[in-house]
Design a protein around this motif. Structure first.
Motif, mmCIF file in Angstrom:
data_model
loop_
_atom_site.group_PDB
_atom_site.id
_atom_site.type_symbol
_atom_site.label_atom_id
_atom_site.label_comp_id
_atom_site.label_asym_id
_atom_site.label_seq_id
_atom_site.Cartn_x
_atom_site.Cartn_y
_atom_site.Cartn_z
ATOM 1 N N MET A 96 13.523 -10.745 -1.074
ATOM 2 C CA MET A 96 12.642 -9.574 -1.004
ATOM 3 C C MET A 96 11.153 -9.871 -0.850
ATOM 4 O O MET A 96 10.393 -8.982 -0.478
ATOM 5 C CB MET A 96 12.850 -8.688 -2.238
ATOM 6 N N THR A 139 6.215 -11.416 2.782
ATOM 7 C CA THR A 139 4.838 -11.894 2.594
ATOM 8 C C THR A 139 4.390 -12.741 3.774
ATOM 9 O O THR A 139 3.260 -12.606 4.257
ATOM 10 C CB THR A 139 4.742 -12.692 1.278
ATOM 11 N N TRP A 160 1.155 -11.607 5.799
ATOM 12 C CA TRP A 160 -0.101 -12.369 5.659
ATOM 13 C C TRP A 160 -0.158 -13.615 6.540
ATOM 14 O O TRP A 160 -1.176 -14.306 6.559
ATOM 15 C CB TRP A 160 -0.272 -12.827 4.196
ATOM 16 N N ARG A 195 1.034 -6.867 -7.498
ATOM 17 C CA ARG A 195 0.983 -5.428 -7.204
ATOM 18 C C ARG A 195 2.363 -4.790 -7.361
ATOM 19 O O ARG A 195 2.471 -3.589 -7.593
ATOM 20 C CB ARG A 195 0.481 -5.191 -5.770
ATOM 21 N N TYR A 224 7.280 3.816 -6.689
ATOM 22 C CA TYR A 224 6.519 2.626 -6.298
ATOM 23 C C TYR A 224 5.365 2.379 -7.262
ATOM 24 O O TYR A 224 5.006 1.253 -7.541
ATOM 25 C CB TYR A 224 6.001 2.797 -4.866
ATOM 26 N N TYR A 243 -7.113 -5.921 5.818
ATOM 27 C CA TYR A 243 -6.859 -6.566 4.526
ATOM 28 C C TYR A 243 -7.684 -7.854 4.412
ATOM 29 O O TYR A 243 -7.576 -8.718 5.273
ATOM 30 C CB TYR A 243 -5.393 -7.018 4.428
ATOM 31 N N TYR A 246 -9.089 -6.586 -2.250
ATOM 32 C CA TYR A 246 -7.923 -5.773 -1.898
ATOM 33 C C TYR A 246 -7.864 -4.555 -2.829
ATOM 34 O O TYR A 246 -7.038 -4.476 -3.716
ATOM 35 C CB TYR A 246 -6.702 -6.685 -2.064
HETATM 36 N N1 UDP Z 1 5.734 -7.428 -0.942
HETATM 37 C C1 UDP Z 1 6.906 -8.095 -0.627
HETATM 38 N N2 UDP Z 1 8.018 -7.364 -0.310
HETATM 39 C C2 UDP Z 1 8.011 -6.013 -0.262
HETATM 40 C C3 UDP Z 1 6.823 -5.326 -0.588
HETATM 41 C C4 UDP Z 1 5.689 -6.063 -0.912
HETATM 42 O O1 UDP Z 1 6.942 -9.320 -0.609
HETATM 43 O O2 UDP Z 1 9.057 -5.416 0.065
HETATM 44 C C5 UDP Z 1 4.529 -8.234 -1.273
HETATM 45 C C6 UDP Z 1 3.748 -8.597 -0.005
HETATM 46 O O3 UDP Z 1 3.120 -9.850 -0.193
HETATM 47 C C7 UDP Z 1 2.726 -7.483 0.026
HETATM 48 C C8 UDP Z 1 2.378 -7.347 -1.457
HETATM 49 O O4 UDP Z 1 3.650 -7.516 -2.099
HETATM 50 O O5 UDP Z 1 1.614 -7.816 0.807
HETATM 51 C C9 UDP Z 1 1.741 -6.047 -1.843
HETATM 52 O O6 UDP Z 1 2.541 -4.967 -1.386
HETATM 53 P P1 UDP Z 1 1.949 -3.488 -1.189
HETATM 54 O O7 UDP Z 1 3.075 -2.579 -0.876
HETATM 55 O O8 UDP Z 1 1.084 -3.184 -2.348
HETATM 56 O O9 UDP Z 1 1.058 -3.698 0.122
HETATM 57 P P2 UDP Z 1 0.230 -2.626 0.985
HETATM 58 O O10 UDP Z 1 0.951 -1.310 0.889
HETATM 59 O O11 UDP Z 1 -1.159 -2.614 0.422
HETATM 60 O O12 UDP Z 1 0.285 -3.199 2.360
#
Ligand code: UDP
Length: 377
Positions: A150, A155, A159, A173, A184, A315, A350
């Motif tokens: 997951m 990631t 990124w 987060r 969420y 970001y 962030y």
């Molecule tokens: N993340 C992950 N799997 C998921 C969701 C999130 O690995 O299914 C990780 C990923 O590194 C992501 C970070 O958690 O950039 C933060 O997620 P968030 O949903 O807060 O990101 P945003 O909505 O700000 O893009």
């Protein structure tokens, strides 16, 4: 030229809040905005299918800060919206953050209480005292199998770095839930603005003391403006200093390529957001905007998000290398009197939306004093 007291670069959250606050105490404010619209990355509009969509990705407002909640309620009505995300893992649709349902679906377990969930996590996680990066943060929380399924590849797609190359705060987060809670976020206030974010910004910016010039890049016109009391800059910090520290060490940003498609069906997917944490597709998630606020339309709009290096910076990339480069720019910012760097890009942080509101409000009150601002509310 009209007299300007306050010059603001950027009409996103930070710029709009500062404009509103200064206009309210009688200052003449000018906002210069590079894009052809206000509201920064919150900008939304009605698309060809009659659906309210966000141009720069879904924006889910959530906060525990009463002052921020009070503030945003002055400019829009809000309806409660508890955001949920589903992840497609091993061809199953499971909740993220990981909760009891996630584990039962993926591993065929029959966990049915918080104690059993805690036990499962204790048996599977890799306890680490002070997680030093994103990988350790996730291993510590949920262990290697869920890390792989997951977090690791999602990631990397998001990124272009593995979690080990990012600060723990990025992966922190996403919590883990010991119960069935599939929301969420867990903040007290979770809501969306009734008329959309663009309308919220129109209301924030409605004071006649505020003038906005769209499609105006500050760096093209800066010599035309002088004599203002203060300047608030909300763009990328390195851009302000002409990237002077970036010759050898470039401050990294990630951007998103949003690929939109109309689907001739009532719905495309079961939820507003479906994450794809595996390697089988290149995108990170699919957003179906129609779900937000239960909108009605004969067709539906879906948007796939491909995260990319080039393009508009969305970001900052939190890790020690970037922090080091940012620290050099920060020193430069501190030398400037009456120029303030505010928001996600100018602070290279962030932030969530509510933090952006709070930081802008706090900055105003720090500069102008609590009493002064209270008298005009
Ligand atoms: N993340 C992950 N799997 C998921 C969701 C999130 O690995 O299914 C990780 C990923 O590194 C992501 C970070 O958690 O950039 C933060 O997620 P968030 O949903 O807060 O990101 P945003 O909505 O700000 O893009």
């Amino acid at each position: 030229m009209k007299q300007i007291d306050i010059l603001i670069i950027g009409a996103g959250i930070s710029g709009a809040v500062l404009a509103e606050r200064y206009a309210a105490i009688g200052k003449k404010v000018l906002i210069l905005e590079k894009r052809n619209h206000i509201a920064g990355n919150c900008y939304d509009y009605i698309d060809e299918n009659g659906i309210l969509v966000s141009k720069y990705g879904a924006h889910l407002f959530h906060t525990n800060e009463e002052s921020v909640w009070d503030y945003v309620n002055k400019f829009s009505e809000w309806y409660p919206w508890e955001h949920k995300v589903i992840a497609k893992v091993d061809d199953k649709m499971v909740p993220i953050p990981v909760n009891i349902t996630t584990v039962n679906e993926l591993f065929g377990t029959q966990i049915s209480s918080e104690q059993e969930m805690q036990k499962w996590l204790e048996d599977n996680r890799t306890p680490l005292d002070n997680p030093a990066n994103g990988e350790e943060a996730v291993l510590n929380r949920v262990g290697p199998v869920l890390y792989e399924k997951m977090f690791k590849h999602y990631t990397k797609k998001q990124w272009d770095k593995y979690p080990a190359e990012l600060d723990a705060s990025v992966l922190d987060r996403i919590p883990v839930r010991h119960n069935y809670d599939d929301r969420y976020f867990s903040d007290v206030h979770q809501a969306l603005p009734k008329g959309g974010y663009t309308q919220l910004f129109e209301n924030i910016l409605s004071n006649p003391n505020i003038e906005i010039k769209l499609e105006t890049d500050y760096f093209d016109v800066e010599e035309q403006y002088s004599g203002y009391e203060k300047l608030f800059y909300t763009g990328p910090v390195d851009r302000f200093f002409d990237f002077k520290h970036s010759l050898t060490e470039k401050l990294e940003y990630r951007s998103i390529n949003f690929v939109s498609e109309t689907v001739d069906a009532e719905f495309f997917q079961e939820n507003s957001v479906v994450n794809y944490p595996g390697t089988e597709v290149d995108f990170t998630r699919i957003i179906e905007y129609k779900h937000f606020g239960n909108q009605k339309s004969s067709k539906t709009t879906v948007v796939r998000e491909f995260t990319v290096d080039e393009g508009e910076p969305y970001y900052p990339v939190p890790n020690p290398r970037n922090q080091e480069i940012y620290a050099k720019y920060k020193l430069e910012t501190e030398k400037l009197v009456d120029i303030h760097f505010v928001g996600r890009l100018a602070n290279y942080k962030y932030f969530n939306m509510d933090q952006a509101f709070k930081n802008a409000l706090d900055l105003f009150y720090t500069l102008e004093g609590q009493e002064k601002s209270q008298t005009v509310d």
